[in-house]
Design a protein around this motif. Structure first.
Motif, short mmCIF file in Angstrom:
data_model
loop_
_atom_site.label_atom_id
_atom_site.label_comp_id
_atom_site.label_asym_id
_atom_site.label_seq_id
_atom_site.Cartn_x
_atom_site.Cartn_y
_atom_site.Cartn_z
N UNK A 21 87.81 36.50 -1.89
CA UNK A 21 87.30 36.10 -0.56
C UNK A 21 85.78 36.13 -0.65
N UNK A 22 85.15 34.97 -0.64
CA UNK A 22 83.70 34.85 -0.64
C UNK A 22 83.30 34.16 0.66
N UNK A 23 82.69 34.90 1.56
CA UNK A 23 82.38 34.33 2.87
C UNK A 23 81.00 34.77 3.32
N UNK A 24 80.26 33.83 3.90
CA UNK A 24 78.93 34.11 4.43
C UNK A 24 77.90 33.19 3.82
N UNK A 25 76.87 32.80 4.57
CA UNK A 25 75.87 31.85 4.07
C UNK A 25 75.05 32.38 2.91
N UNK A 26 75.00 33.71 2.74
CA UNK A 26 74.22 34.28 1.65
C UNK A 26 75.06 34.96 0.59
N UNK A 27 76.36 34.62 0.52
CA UNK A 27 77.24 35.27 -0.44
C UNK A 27 76.81 34.93 -1.87
#
Length: 234
Positions: free
Chosen positions: A61-67
Motif C-alpha cells: 500500500x503506497x499512498x500519499x503525494x509524497x510517498x
C-alpha cells in the motif's frame, strides 16, 4: 515468513477505511517525525537456501503525494541485488507484488526496503508475504491495478512481433542464445525464458523490428498513465 526490521512498526486494524488488511495486521513504515526523506527501513526474511526458483508474493500500500519507494532486495554476503521496485503513489488500495527469486548457491535473505519520501505526505505498508516453489505467474508482473506483464517463462503472454518485419522476435531459453545473454533476468538461469530477434537473415542497418503488447483495455476509473518496465541486453 518475515521478521521485523528497524523502522517498521506492527499495527492492527479492524475494518479501517485507510488500511483494510486481510488479517487485521500489517507492517507499516511511517513518514512522520522524526523520520526524514530518504530514511530507509528493511523487513528481513529468515535465512534462505539457494535452489530452484521461488515466487515471492506480498501485498503493498503506497499512498500519499509524497510517498517514497518500496524495493525487494536479495542479500547474500556483501551482495545486494535489487529485484523489484515501485515508487510514488499507487492509489488508495492494496496491490499484489510478485517477484521470482533465484540464487545459484549458498544462503541469502530477502528484504522489503521502504525508502521514505516527503515527511508526513506518504506512508508505506506491506501485508501477507509468502514464498512459494516455482516461478511467479506471467501476469501481473508488477504491483499495479492493471498490467500486461510477462516473464516469458511459459509463453509470450500475447506479446508478438509484427508480421513482415525482418528479424522477427521469438521466445527462447537463454541456453539457446550462444551465451549472450547466458541467463535470463527472471530466474538467473540458462533455462530461463526471454525474447530475442529471431534467426532470420541479418537486417540492413537502421532496420527496426517491433514487439507489440496485447491490447490493453483501461479498467473503469483507472488512470490513463502507465509505467512500462523491461530488462534488456545487447
Amino acid at each position: 515468513m518475515a521478521r521485523g526490521g528497524e523502522g517498521f512498526g506492527l499495527y492492527f486494524d479492524h475494518g479501517s477505511e485507510l488500511f483494510g488488511s486481510t488479517s487485521g495486521g500489517y507492517m507499516f513504515a511511517s513518514s512522520a517525525f522524526p523520520r526524514r526523506p530518504g530514511d530507509r527501513a528493511r523487513l528481513l526474511s529468515p535465512q534462505l537456501s539457494a535452489g530452484q526458483p521461488r515466487c515471492f508474493r506480498f501485498w503493498l500500500y503506497l499512498f500519499g503525494p509524497g510517498v517514497g519507494t518500496l524495493r525487494v532486495l536479495l542479500l547474500a554476503g556483501d551482495r545486494r541485488q535489487e529485484l523489484w521496485r515501485l515508487s510514488g503513489p499507487a492509489g488508495q488500495q492494496w496491490h499484489q507484488g510478485l517477484v521470482t527469486v533465484s540464487a545459484e548457491a549458498g544462503t541469502f535473505r530477502l528484504a522489503l526496503e521502504a525508502e521514505l519520501g516527503t515527511e508526513r505526505l506518504g506512508d508505506i505498508a506491506v501485508d501477507d508475504v509468502s514464498l512459494e516453489s516455482g516461478i511467479c505467474p506471467a501476469a501481473p508482473q508488477t504491483a499495479a491495478p492493471w498490467s500486461s506483464g510477462c516473464t516469458f517463462e511459459v509463453d509470450t503472454c500475447g506479446w508478438a512481433g509484427v508480421e513482415g518485419d525482418r528479424g522477427l522476435w521469438e521466445r527462447v531459453v537463454a541456453a539457446a542464445t550462444d551465451g549472450v545473454p547466458a541467463t535470463d533476468h527472471t530466474t538467473g538461469r540458462p533455462g530461463g525464458g526471454l525474447v530475442r530477434l529471431g534467426p532470420a537473415d541479418p537486417p540492413p542497418p537502421g532496420h527496426m523490428a517491433r514487439l507489440l503488447s496485447p491490447r490493453l483495455d483501461r479498467p473503469d476509473g483507472a488512470a490513463t498513465d502507465a509505467c512500462l518496465t523491461f530488462r534488456w541486453v545487447r
